[in-house]
Design an enzyme around this catalytic site. Structure first.
Site, PDB file in Angstrom:
ATOM      1  NE  ARG A 180     -14.610 -29.583   6.950  1.00 16.97           N
ATOM      2  CZ  ARG A 180     -15.261 -28.869   6.029  1.00 16.97           C
ATOM      3  NH1 ARG A 180     -15.810 -27.720   6.354  1.00 16.97           N
ATOM      4  NH2 ARG A 180     -15.360 -29.297   4.793  1.00 16.97           N
ATOM      5  CE1 TYR A 228      -3.364 -22.794  29.704  1.00 12.68           C
ATOM      6  CE2 TYR A 228      -3.572 -22.253  27.384  1.00 12.68           C
ATOM      7  CZ  TYR A 228      -3.234 -23.147  28.378  1.00 12.68           C
ATOM      8  OH  TYR A 228      -2.770 -24.380  28.038  1.00 12.68           O
ATOM      9  CG  ASP A 268     -10.548 -18.782  29.603  1.00 17.26           C
ATOM     10  OD1 ASP A 268     -11.163 -19.611  30.296  1.00 17.26           O
ATOM     11  OD2 ASP A 268      -9.472 -19.035  29.032  1.00 17.26           O
ATOM     12  CE  LYS A 305      -6.684 -27.093  31.107  1.00 18.02           C
ATOM     13  NZ  LYS A 305      -6.476 -25.677  30.848  1.00 18.02           N
TER      14      LYS A 305
HETATM   15  C1  LIG Z   1      -6.029 -24.910  29.707  1.00 16.27           C
HETATM   16  C2  LIG Z   1      -6.579 -23.562  29.494  1.00 16.27           C
HETATM   17  C3  LIG Z   1      -6.806 -23.057  28.203  1.00 16.27           C
HETATM   18  C4  LIG Z   1      -6.423 -23.811  26.955  1.00 16.27           C
HETATM   19  O1  LIG Z   1      -7.203 -24.946  26.787  1.00 16.27           O
HETATM   20  P1  LIG Z   1      -6.722 -26.262  25.965  1.00 16.27           P
HETATM   21  O2  LIG Z   1      -7.894 -27.167  26.131  1.00 16.27           O
HETATM   22  O3  LIG Z   1      -5.463 -26.743  26.620  1.00 16.27           O
HETATM   23  O4  LIG Z   1      -6.505 -25.833  24.564  1.00 16.27           O
HETATM   24  C5  LIG Z   1      -7.367 -21.802  28.097  1.00 16.27           C
HETATM   25  N1  LIG Z   1      -7.673 -21.059  29.178  1.00 16.27           N
HETATM   26  C6  LIG Z   1      -7.474 -21.513  30.426  1.00 16.27           C
HETATM   27  C7  LIG Z   1      -7.829 -20.649  31.592  1.00 16.27           C
HETATM   28  C8  LIG Z   1      -6.912 -22.768  30.633  1.00 16.27           C
HETATM   29  O5  LIG Z   1      -6.706 -23.201  31.875  1.00 16.27           O
END
Ligand SMILES: *Cc1c(COP(=O)(O)O)cnc(C)c1O
Length: 432
Positions: free
Chosen positions: A69, A122, A205, A230
């Site tokens: 952890r 998001y 982000d 992604k």
């Molecule tokens: C998919 C996504 C998230 C969330 O990510 P997860 O891995 O699904 O928790 C956050 N920000 C953006 C821009 C995303 O495309």
């Protein structure tokens, strides 16, 4: 070897890993273990002193392995490799993008603080900000890509809470419209409310562009966040997240992660290391394919308008793009002529491209934001951001671009255009 001479893609197979510590294995093994054996009690004591900040780190000392952890070789090596793309001092990986985002927001915001954030963000982030942070007494204030610096500063002043501003949180390009937000402008806003006691943090982000096509730290961001699900993961087979920044800030993020317990597991770490080896080739191919798809769509008689960073029509957006992005990316959205019926007919007739949400993977995906990823956004807000019933979003993968164009072309052909739209289409065709 002087690592600084080499490009990140040259280091993704080796950086941070010593084969001699793992029987000469060329690949980093999966350290599927919860705990680690100390050589002596004294060593255990020394590892814990460092982990709990009871003493300063000695020069060249790296934290000893204690418990998965807190740290695990698959996570540490992955984190070291991820820092290379963004030229960050440190990185923390998480079990999802949402856990990276929520941990950062919980760590750096307290009751009474104000969060300024770009809208749209998001869906999960939006819910966390509007429904969860506000429940902890944190004030939140949205702005949009259309707003100028003066408008945002005015709104901050009018809120009467500007002096409590603790963080600016943005997502650029915005999903699903590809609208850009000026990172430098957000740094200026954060700086104008920072003082010697407290720096207003800027978090970005960078999931849509990263970690290859945009480097927010170089434009003044303090923290960069990723859904590693992604492009970083890139094969639609793993959920993960990451946060990068200075050693000081990531140290605080890791402390919070230790106590929330939302680190990624060793198997996820290993999968992401495998993905990083092909990150550059995947993303380069995806961008080239996206440019070709966009060129096909831009003059198509059944397409009203495309939203792609390679085809911007607004000079202010173009200026931000030139300054801040290295590539037009691989997300292509477009307005189809008609509405939901025409959009659904297109999606239902695709053969190669899959109808699914998510993005950044090797396979191309298509979806309808208004009824899928952005169904939770109130309709007026959706309209004002251009997320209409006409809008379709494509995540372009690594297939052959001619096959993608063939598939999109044949699906568009099957869309029965309403009489009005047909008139426009004929007009365009006769002009061409
Ligand atoms: C998919 C996504 C998230 C969330 O990510 P997860 O891995 O699904 O928790 C956050 N920000 C953006 C821009 C995303 O495309």
């Amino acid at each position: 070897m002087d690592y600084h001479m080499l490009k990140p893609e040259s280091l993704m197979m080796s950086y941070g890993y010593k084969p001699e510590l793992s029987e000469g294995s060329i690949k980093c093994p999966i350290f599927q273990t919860s705990t680690f054996v100390f050589k002596t009690a004294r060593e255990g004591k020394s590892f814990f002193e460092l982990a709990y900040g009871l003493r300063e780190k000695e020069e060249n000392e790296s934290p000893g392995l204690i418990y998965s952890r807190l740290n695990n070789p698959d996570l540490e090596i992955l984190e070291n490799r991820l820092t290379l793309w963004d030229k960050a001092e440190d990185c923390a990986v998480f079990e999802s993008g949402m856990s990276a985002i929520s941990t950062v927001l919980l760590k750096f915001l307290k009751p009474g603080d104000l969060l300024l954030y770009s809208n749209p963000v998001y869906g999960g982030t939006s819910h966390f900000i509007k429904d969860i942070l506000t429940g902890f007494g944190i004030d939140v204030l949205p702005f949009s890509a259309k707003d100028s610096q003066e408008m945002i500063l005015d709104r901050l002043e009018q809120s009467g809470k500007a002096q409590n501003l603790a963080m600016v949180y943005i997502e650029t390009p915005a999903n699903p419209t590809n609208s850009l937000i000026d990172i430098r402008m957000c740094r200026d806003i954060a700086d104008s409310y920072s003082n010697s006691d407290r720096r207003v943090l800027l978090s970005v982000d960078n999931t849509y562009m990263g970690p290859i096509w945009q480097h927010p730290l170089a434009h003044g961001a303090d923290l960069v966040l990723y859904s590693a699900t992604k492009y970083i993961g890139g094969h639609s087979d793993v959920i993960a997240g990451a946060c990068l920044g200075s050693r000081e800030l990531i140290g605080q993020v890791k402390e919070m992660r230790t106590f929330l317990g939302n680190m990624a597991g060793p198997w996820t770490g290993w999968l992401l290391m495998r993905s990083l080896e092909t990150l550059k080739v995947r993303m380069t191919t995806q961008n080239r394919n996206a440019e070709r798809v966009a060129a096909f769509l831009v003059n198509h008689p059944k397409v009203k308008r495309i939203h792609f960073l390679g085809n911007l029509d607004d000079p202010r957006q173009q200026e931000i793009y030139n300054r801040q992005c290295h590539s037009s990316g691989a997300m292509v959205s477009f307005d189809i002529k008609g509405g939901e019926t025409e959009a659904f007919a297109f999606l239902d007739n695709l053969k190669l491209i899959k109808l699914a949400v998510s993005l950044g993977g090797t396979e191309s995906l298509a979806e309808h934001p208004a009824t899928m990823t952005h169904a939770g956004v109130p309709p007026e807000e959706r309209e004002s951001h251009g997320i209409s019933e006409k809008l379709l979003r494509l995540s372009i993968g690594v297939e052959n671009s001619e096959d993608l164009i063939w598939d999109i072309g044949q699906a568009l052909e099957k869309v029965k255009t309403s009489p009005d739209a047909r008139k426009t289409a004929n007009l365009i065709l006769s002009e061409a």
